[in-house]
Write a protein that holds these residues in place. Structure first.
Motif: not given
Lengths: 252, 416
Positions: A67, A173, B15-19, A170
């Motif tokens: 993240v 996080f 996107y990198p932070n998407e989970y 997005g």
């Protein structure tokens, strides 16, 4: 006599010698005179990833956690009209290979001659004027400061993830250590002390700049007002405050 | 490891932070609140509209709704990163958030259900207390029982005809007020999803209405299912003659059961038709308007999630039960199978909304696949895995068993 003396004493007490430095400090702390904005010049970005690396260290986002508060995307458009996008580990180590990272679908090597155009786009929190993340937080743990930056109170966040769901970009996080919602805050601890964000300082090509849109003499303000700039995902009505020079329609 | 990373597989550009941040417990949350609301509406049909055929089912549904009520917020607790801070929602509610009022709506609804139950069972409490009060040499259990039921009477022992009549009136009013509140509770769960503008699949004003209809479907189906199981157990007990002598005979039980199921299945059918129609309307509308997000949604709906949407949800969960319940001369066995399928279908609908809504990236250029943790290896994979989901599933039945000791569902029949 006593009355007369009091009469003289009062107006004298009302006078105060004004320290110009104090006055300037007061002006700086007057939030209505500051609205932080960000300017990204995509023509200047080379995808070196130094901004991502610096951000991770400065803001204590575990280096190997997948993240990141900021990242860089690579866009490769082929002559046949295909669009490939990737951002391996948020481009923390830059783009070390020409192969496109397709996550679980493997990698894709594109022939140099097939490439029509390619460019890099840095991303970070848009510090929206109408932030959906603030709207949806059920406990008010995320809020907008008077100078426009959206912050998270990590002692009050319950970790429901609604803000993560609400952000169309997005950028949010769960912090791997604190387990609360986390995001870019324009290095609030730095900008409020007269410094620049760490990503701005780390960028060797001046692709990233931070400024105060309320200050007409700020070079960032001048650029935004006089040049052609774009913002991301305007259709969501979030009023993003990160402006891009050279934004292309393929940018997600 | 980052939250969500263990069960998310990314494909193409995400996107990198998407989970997948909202996993199985968020699937369970609307499923459970739907059951609560549906069960309550079913019980209110008798009390408010005087549908006498539903008398026995009404009492059953209300007690079951009460049992489910405790489980619904538990799903959220298991989902939160800081369950101990969950109370913050009540302490500093931020009312622009759709979740902020959850505590208030939920508390209001709980109070309505609890007070309705109290009025319904007041006479029962007093009967027990009066019987125990005069008894000499109470055993420890009896003393505990006396204390509990004496507290539950809230100090009033009036069982005159006038008082009982007022009880009935109160139940009727509470059931009436409860219907809109129950619909609000669940429509509101739909709003939590429907108002997320960042999510192309969730954002539709139809979401709250779809949620209310499917709540009715699932609530009625679960009541039917549990009712059938309970009645079958009672029949077996009656056959073995282990049951109290006052228990009605097997034949009588069979006819009551059949009668109740026959009526209830008609209501189920109505809710089911509304629910399917609205869901299909939503799908058709999306395809027809074909806005920017439709390309990625189409690939998710018709390709990636085809099986779970069209086979499991619409096929097994909606159309087969629709046929089963529409065919004339319904039998208990057919109703049981139908109810099970309907429950599965509603669960799949929640799954396809919650997980399906996260099956594609916000970039519209990539996908995420959810792999539910089966064997737990830490707290997170327990809470948000199969084990956590099964615990939540089992809990209403255990609670029902306990609550039934205080609010006996079949008391009146057994006395009669």
């Amino acid at each position: 006599m006593t009355l007369g003396l009091t009469g003289i004493a009062l107006p004298l007490a009302a006078f105060e010698i004004i320290d110009p430095r104090k006055l300037m400090a007061q002006e700086a702390s007057d939030k209505s005179k500051v609205r932080w904005v960000f300017l990204v010049d995509t023509y200047k970005c080379t995808g070196c990833g130094l901004c991502v690396k610096a951000c991770k260290i400065e803001n204590e986002i575990p280096y190997d956690a997948n993240v990141t508060r900021t990242w860089v995307e690579r866009y490769v458009l082929t002559k046949s009209g295909q669009v490939f996008v990737d951002s391996p580990e948020g481009a923390r180590d830059g783009f070390t290979t020409t192969k496109i990272d397709l996550a679980s679908a493997g990698t894709k090597d594109i022939n140099k001659d097939d490439i029509e155009k390619a460019f890099f786009v840095p991303k970070l929190c848009n510090q929206c004027d109408n932030p959906p993340c603030v709207q949806v937080c059920p406990v008010g743990a995320t809020y907008q400061t008077p100078d426009g930056v959206v912050l998270v109170d990590n002692k009050w966040c319950i970790g429901c993830g609604y803000c993560i769901m609400g952000c169309p970009y997005g950028v949010r996080f769960f912090h791997p250590v604190h387990h609360v919602a986390d995001k870019c805050n324009f290095c609030y601890h730095r900008i409020t002390k007269g410094m620049k964000t760490v990503c701005v300082d780390a960028c060797p090509f001046e692709a990233r700049q931070i400024g105060n849109i309320r200050n007409p003499n700020d070079p960032v303000t001048k650029t935004i007002l006089t040049k052609r700039v774009g913002v991301l995902k305007e259709e969501y009505g979030t009023k993003p405050q990160v402006f891009y020079i050279g934004l292309s329609k393929e940018v997600k | 490891m980052v939250h969500g990373e263990i069960w998310t597989i990314k494909e193409l550009f995400v996107y990198p932070n998407e989970y997948i941040y909202w996993s199985i417990q968020i699937v369970m949350y609307p499923f459970m609140t739907g059951l609560v609301a549906g069960a309550f509406v079913l019980s209110s049909l008798y009390h408010v509209f005087g549908i006498n055929q539903l008398k026995e089912m009404a009492r059953f549904a209300l007690v079951f709704s009460f049992a489910l009520l405790f489980v619904a917020p538990l799903t959220l607790m298991l989902h939160l990163q800081f369950p101990e801070r969950g109370i913050n929602v009540l302490m500093t509610p931020h009312f622009t958030s759709a979740i902020a009022a959850f505590g208030i709506v939920f508390m209001t609804y709980s109070c309505i259900v609890a007070s309705e139950l109290w009025f319904l069972y007041r006479k029962h409490f007093i009967t027990i207390v009066l019987a125990l009060r005069n008894k000499q040499d109470k055993r420890l259990m009896e003393r505990g029982k006396y204390l509990l039921f004496n507290t539950l009477t809230l100090g009033t022992y009036d069982v005159s005809e006038g008082a009982l009549h007022r009880d009935e009136k109160a139940v009727k009013i509470l059931a009436g007020v409860g219907i809109p509140v129950a619909c609000f509770l669940h429509g509101y769960a739909g709003f939590i999803f429907g108002s997320v503008k960042a999510n192309a699949l969730w954002m539709t004003p139809l979401m709250p209405v779809i949620f209310i209809m499917s709540a009715g479907v699932s609530g009625i189906a679960l009541c039917m299912l549990t009712y059938i199981i309970t009645m079958e157990i009672r029949k077996i007990l009656a056959k073995r003659r282990k049951a109290p002598a006052r228990m009605p005979y097997v034949e009588k039980l069979r006819s009551i059961e059949f009668y109740e199921i026959q009526i209830t299945s008609k209501y189920l059918l109505i809710f089911l038709i509304f629910s399917v129609t609205l869901e299909l309307l939503d799908l058709i509308f999306r395809g027809y308007t074909g806005v920017k997000s439709w390309d990625v949604l189409r690939s998710v709906i018709y390709e990636k999630d085809f099986i779970s949407i069209f086979v499991l949800q619409y096929g097994i969960g909606n159309f087969i039960p629709l046929i089963l319940f529409s065919l004339p001369r319904i039998t208990i066995r057919r109703a049981l199978i139908g109810a099970l399928m309907v429950l599965f279908g509603v669960f799949m609908m929640r799954w396809n909304v919650v997980i399906g809504g996260q099956a594609f990236s916000l970039s519209f250029a990539g996908y995420m696949h959810y792999v539910m943790p089966i064997v737990p290896h830490d707290v997170e994979s327990f809470k948000e895995g199969l084990a956590g989901a099964l615990s939540i599933m089992a809990m209403p039945f255990i609670l029902f068993w306990i609550i039934n000791k205080i609010f006996p569902v079949f008391a009146e029949n057994e006395q009669g």
